[in-house]
Design a protein around this motif. Structure first.
Motif, PDB file in Angstrom:
ATOM      1  N   PHE A 132      27.445  24.656  11.100  1.00 28.06           N
ATOM      2  CA  PHE A 132      27.254  25.895  11.872  1.00 28.06           C
ATOM      3  C   PHE A 132      28.506  26.311  12.640  1.00 28.06           C
ATOM      4  O   PHE A 132      28.760  27.495  12.841  1.00 28.06           O
ATOM      5  N   LYS A 133      29.288  25.344  13.121  1.00 33.10           N
ATOM      6  CA  LYS A 133      30.522  25.610  13.877  1.00 33.10           C
ATOM      7  C   LYS A 133      30.251  26.511  15.088  1.00 33.10           C
ATOM      8  O   LYS A 133      30.704  27.671  15.150  1.00 33.10           O
ATOM      9  N   PRO A 134      29.562  25.994  16.092  1.00 28.33           N
ATOM     10  CA  PRO A 134      29.189  26.814  17.248  1.00 28.33           C
ATOM     11  C   PRO A 134      30.356  27.076  18.196  1.00 28.33           C
ATOM     12  O   PRO A 134      31.381  26.387  18.165  1.00 28.33           O
ATOM     13  N   ASP A 135      30.183  28.083  19.043  1.00 29.41           N
ATOM     14  CA  ASP A 135      31.090  28.318  20.164  1.00 29.41           C
ATOM     15  C   ASP A 135      30.623  27.568  21.404  1.00 29.41           C
ATOM     16  O   ASP A 135      31.413  27.333  22.325  1.00 29.41           O
ATOM     17  N   LEU A 136      29.343  27.235  21.438  1.00 25.43           N
ATOM     18  CA  LEU A 136      28.729  26.550  22.577  1.00 25.43           C
ATOM     19  C   LEU A 136      27.581  25.696  22.072  1.00 25.43           C
ATOM     20  O   LEU A 136      26.819  26.130  21.207  1.00 25.43           O
ATOM     21  N   ILE A 137      27.451  24.501  22.625  1.00 25.37           N
ATOM     22  CA  ILE A 137      26.258  23.680  22.391  1.00 25.37           C
ATOM     23  C   ILE A 137      25.439  23.671  23.672  1.00 25.37           C
ATOM     24  O   ILE A 137      25.958  23.383  24.757  1.00 25.37           O
ATOM     25  N   LEU A 138      24.175  24.012  23.545  1.00 24.77           N
ATOM     26  CA  LEU A 138      23.233  23.931  24.668  1.00 24.77           C
ATOM     27  C   LEU A 138      22.139  22.963  24.253  1.00 24.77           C
ATOM     28  O   LEU A 138      21.470  23.182  23.243  1.00 24.77           O
ATOM     29  N   SER A 139      21.982  21.882  25.008  1.00 21.55           N
ATOM     30  CA  SER A 139      21.037  20.831  24.621  1.00 21.55           C
ATOM     31  C   SER A 139      19.946  20.655  25.667  1.00 21.55           C
ATOM     32  O   SER A 139      20.169  20.851  26.864  1.00 21.55           O
ATOM     33  N   GLN A 140      18.782  20.289  25.198  1.00 21.88           N
ATOM     34  CA  GLN A 140      17.626  20.029  26.056  1.00 21.88           C
ATOM     35  C   GLN A 140      17.296  18.549  25.954  1.00 21.88           C
ATOM     36  O   GLN A 140      17.146  18.008  24.860  1.00 21.88           O
ATOM     37  N   HIS A 141      17.177  17.873  27.121  1.00 19.85           N
ATOM     38  CA  HIS A 141      17.073  16.415  27.144  1.00 19.85           C
ATOM     39  C   HIS A 141      15.739  15.926  27.710  1.00 19.85           C
ATOM     40  O   HIS A 141      15.708  15.082  28.614  1.00 19.85           O
ATOM     41  N   GLY A 142      14.656  16.450  27.157  1.00 19.17           N
ATOM     42  CA  GLY A 142      13.365  15.857  27.481  1.00 19.17           C
ATOM     43  C   GLY A 142      13.402  14.375  27.137  1.00 19.17           C
ATOM     44  O   GLY A 142      13.932  13.994  26.096  1.00 19.17           O
ATOM     45  N   CYS A 143      12.846  13.545  28.016  1.00 21.28           N
ATOM     46  CA  CYS A 143      12.960  12.090  27.810  1.00 21.28           C
ATOM     47  C   CYS A 143      11.593  11.449  27.622  1.00 21.28           C
ATOM     48  O   CYS A 143      11.324  10.353  28.114  1.00 21.28           O
ATOM     49  N   ALA A 178      30.717  18.484  20.663  1.00 22.58           N
ATOM     50  CA  ALA A 178      31.216  19.631  21.422  1.00 22.58           C
ATOM     51  C   ALA A 178      32.738  19.630  21.458  1.00 22.58           C
ATOM     52  O   ALA A 178      33.383  20.678  21.296  1.00 22.58           O
ATOM     53  N   HIS A 179      33.335  18.475  21.653  1.00 22.72           N
ATOM     54  CA  HIS A 179      34.798  18.403  21.685  1.00 22.72           C
ATOM     55  C   HIS A 179      35.406  18.605  20.303  1.00 22.72           C
ATOM     56  O   HIS A 179      36.486  19.187  20.171  1.00 22.72           O
ATOM     57  N   GLU A 180      34.701  18.165  19.299  1.00 19.52           N
ATOM     58  CA  GLU A 180      35.208  18.328  17.937  1.00 19.52           C
ATOM     59  C   GLU A 180      35.144  19.772  17.470  1.00 19.52           C
ATOM     60  O   GLU A 180      36.048  20.255  16.776  1.00 19.52           O
ATOM     61  N   LEU A 181      34.082  20.492  17.868  1.00 17.75           N
ATOM     62  CA  LEU A 181      33.783  21.768  17.233  1.00 17.75           C
ATOM     63  C   LEU A 181      33.960  23.006  18.101  1.00 17.75           C
ATOM     64  O   LEU A 181      34.187  24.096  17.574  1.00 17.75           O
ATOM     65  N   CYS A 182      33.815  22.870  19.416  1.00 14.19           N
ATOM     66  CA  CYS A 182      33.822  24.096  20.236  1.00 14.19           C
ATOM     67  C   CYS A 182      34.545  23.910  21.566  1.00 14.19           C
ATOM     68  O   CYS A 182      34.078  24.396  22.602  1.00 14.19           O
ATOM     69  N   GLY A 183      35.654  23.202  21.536  1.00 11.74           N
ATOM     70  CA  GLY A 183      36.468  23.080  22.737  1.00 11.74           C
ATOM     71  C   GLY A 183      35.788  22.356  23.875  1.00 11.74           C
ATOM     72  O   GLY A 183      36.169  22.525  25.034  1.00 11.74           O
ATOM     73  N   GLY A 184      34.764  21.564  23.563  1.00 11.23           N
ATOM     74  CA  GLY A 184      34.062  20.810  24.588  1.00 11.23           C
ATOM     75  C   GLY A 184      32.973  21.581  25.300  1.00 11.23           C
ATOM     76  O   GLY A 184      32.316  21.035  26.195  1.00 11.23           O
ATOM     77  N   ARG A 185      32.745  22.845  24.947  1.00 16.55           N
ATOM     78  CA  ARG A 185      31.762  23.656  25.678  1.00 16.55           C
ATOM     79  C   ARG A 185      30.338  23.152  25.421  1.00 16.55           C
ATOM     80  O   ARG A 185      29.816  23.277  24.319  1.00 16.55           O
ATOM     81  N   TRP A 186      29.766  22.593  26.487  1.00 21.69           N
ATOM     82  CA  TRP A 186      28.459  21.933  26.374  1.00 21.69           C
ATOM     83  C   TRP A 186      27.657  22.150  27.648  1.00 21.69           C
ATOM     84  O   TRP A 186      28.138  21.866  28.747  1.00 21.69           O
ATOM     85  N   VAL A 187      26.450  22.664  27.482  1.00 20.96           N
ATOM     86  CA  VAL A 187      25.492  22.832  28.572  1.00 20.96           C
ATOM     87  C   VAL A 187      24.294  21.955  28.278  1.00 20.96           C
ATOM     88  O   VAL A 187      23.759  21.976  27.162  1.00 20.96           O
ATOM     89  N   ALA A 188      23.854  21.176  29.257  1.00 18.24           N
ATOM     90  CA  ALA A 188      22.689  20.307  29.086  1.00 18.24           C
ATOM     91  C   ALA A 188      21.617  20.685  30.102  1.00 18.24           C
ATOM     92  O   ALA A 188      21.925  21.023  31.251  1.00 18.24           O
ATOM     93  N   LEU A 189      20.374  20.612  29.663  1.00 16.90           N
ATOM     94  CA  LEU A 189      19.215  20.888  30.508  1.00 16.90           C
ATOM     95  C   LEU A 189      18.305  19.673  30.512  1.00 16.90           C
ATOM     96  O   LEU A 189      18.404  18.807  29.647  1.00 16.90           O
ATOM     97  N   GLY A 190      17.386  19.642  31.461  1.00 13.11           N
ATOM     98  CA  GLY A 190      16.391  18.567  31.504  1.00 13.11           C
ATOM     99  C   GLY A 190      15.298  18.823  30.474  1.00 13.11           C
ATOM    100  O   GLY A 190      15.569  19.039  29.310  1.00 13.11           O
ATOM    101  N   GLY A 191      14.042  18.826  30.900  1.00 12.24           N
ATOM    102  CA  GLY A 191      12.937  19.063  29.974  1.00 12.24           C
ATOM    103  C   GLY A 191      11.750  18.205  30.322  1.00 12.24           C
ATOM    104  O   GLY A 191      11.443  17.959  31.492  1.00 12.24           O
ATOM    105  N   GLY A 192      11.066  17.687  29.275  1.00 16.38           N
ATOM    106  CA  GLY A 192       9.891  16.865  29.496  1.00 16.38           C
ATOM    107  C   GLY A 192      10.266  15.458  29.931  1.00 16.38           C
ATOM    108  O   GLY A 192      11.435  15.087  30.029  1.00 16.38           O
ATOM    109  N   GLY A 193       9.227  14.667  30.158  1.00 15.68           N
ATOM    110  CA  GLY A 193       9.414  13.299  30.622  1.00 15.68           C
ATOM    111  C   GLY A 193       8.410  13.026  31.719  1.00 15.68           C
ATOM    112  O   GLY A 193       8.517  13.591  32.814  1.00 15.68           O
TER     113      GLY A 193
END
Length: 393
Positions: free
Chosen positions: A250-261, A290-305
């Motif tokens: 996909f080669k994103p500009d940004l990765i946004l991840s959700q980290h339900g645990c 993120a560092h390999e593909l989009c300059g390290g741009r990474w947003v993380a969120l919480g979620g379930g747990g």
């Protein structure tokens, strides 16, 4: 800037509480944040206070009539039509009942996720973590699965509008990220990826491998449903093999991840049998991609747990330790560091209130855990699922 990470705090999120018996509690974030503080891992200069989302920002995903209904149901004395409104907009269930102050709290959470995404896309930070976010089940016109406003989808829509960014959404919650998936099901520039317990047995009953998007968005969606009682090795095999292929294709500009645990063995609302190990390994891989593909741009969120005492504080703290490149994250990778102790000050503070004995270490000692009796069969079934899910990448 190097690899600066910001920790986004939405102070207005703490009232997001349905009732005293509900499994979703804002105490989870307080437990995790105080664990980071006790570990010396959350310097004040890393903290970003977020504003509450405006209605026009919520309307990037949600219908105006739904937002109006949420406002009405948030009042101390709801309108006479409250029962009908709640039923119409999915806010009358045991999972997602309306409560006083609901709009303001949910909008604060959305504002935090918008702020995290904007901090990264504007160049203020390389990474951003909004622990209170990740309410991935809400739909444009109804609440669902403990979620009123879908902050993850709103944040993605915001960076799409402001920056035209191609976004890879990675959902590691044990429940399928249905609300985010369907918000962008026709959008080829937002790729939604979700690994979760199969919908055959768990809410929301979706997230099968054949769900790939529609129209122009076909192919920009990947689901990896795993079997009940999946353990670390199989979960990490499924995740690593699929998310790496998806991200590189996909080669994103940004990765946004959700980290339900809630894929942890202790979680009361699922059937997956993983340990804290996956909550160290998954953010490590996401950071690497993120560092390999989009300059390290990474947003993380919480979620379930929902084992809020034994699991959530450690799992969410690990995301920040990895994101901020804290020395403890590297130490936990070493054989001698795998049972590094939790801060005694944190244990002393919270153990008197905890209903169970708190863990003494960051990672689980699984040597005493009984292996799942169908381990080989589960591994084979999961391998078939991830191979099918990733066959196009």
């Amino acid at each position: 800037m190097k690899d600066k990470a910001v920790y986004v705090r939405s102070t207005g999120a703490s009232p997001y509480k349905f009732n005293e018996e509900h499994p979703f509690s804002p105490l989870r974030a307080e437990l995790a944040e105080t664990l980071l503080e006790a570990s010396g891992a959350l310097p004040s200069e890393s903290v970003l206070e977020a504003d509450t989302a405006l209605d026009q920002e919520l309307e990037l995903i949600h219908r105006s009539e739904y937002i109006k209904a949420v406002r009405g149901l948030s009042l101390p004395v709801p309108p006479a039509s409250a029962a009908g409104l709640a039923r119409r907009f999915g806010l009358d269930s045991e999972d997602t009942p309306y409560f006083v102050g609901m709009h303001d709290a949910a909008a604060a959470i959305a504002g935090g996720s918008i702020a995290a995404a904007e901090a990264v896309m504007s160049g203020r930070a390389r990474h951003a973590f909004h622990m209170s976010g990740g309410l991935h089940h809400a739909f444009p016109g109804h609440g669902s699965g403990f979620c009123v406003y879908n902050d993850a989808a709103i944040a993605i829509a915001s960076v799409r509008q402001k920056h035209g960014a191609r976004v890879l959404y990675i959902d590691t919650d044990v429940h399928h990220g249905d609300g985010v998936q369907y918000a962008f099901y026709e959008d080829p520039d937002v790729f939604t990826y979700s690994i979760h317990e199969t919908g055959k047995y768990l809410f929301p009953g979706t997230g099968f491998t054949h769900e790939k998007g529609i129209d122009k968005g076909f192919g920009a969606c990947c689901n990896v449903p795993v079997q009940p009682y999946t353990e670390d090795e199989s979960w990490l095999e499924c995740f690593t093999e699929t998310v790496t292929r998806v991200a590189r294709a996909f080669k994103p500009d940004l990765i946004l991840s959700q980290h339900g645990c809630d894929a942890h063995a202790y979680d009361p609302l699922s059937h997956v049998h993983c340990s804290m190990r996956i909550y160290l390994e998954m953010p490590r891989l996401i950071r690497q991609l993120a560092h390999e593909l989009c300059g390290g741009r990474w947003v993380a969120l919480g979620g379930g747990g929902y084992d809020q005492w034994r699991v959530v504080p450690r799992a969410w703290s690990l995301v920040w330790l990895v994101m901020s490149d804290h020395p403890l994250a590297a130490r936990l990778q070493e054989p001698q560091g795998r049972l590094s102790p939790l801060p005694q000050a944190w244990l002393d503070r919270w153990q008197p209130q905890a209903p169970a004995t708190l863990p003494r270490h960051w990672l689980d000692d699984t040597s005493a855990w009984a292996p799942m009796p169908r381990r080989s069969e589960i591994t084979v079934q999961n391998r078939q699922a991830w191979e099918l899910a990733s066959q196009d990448f």
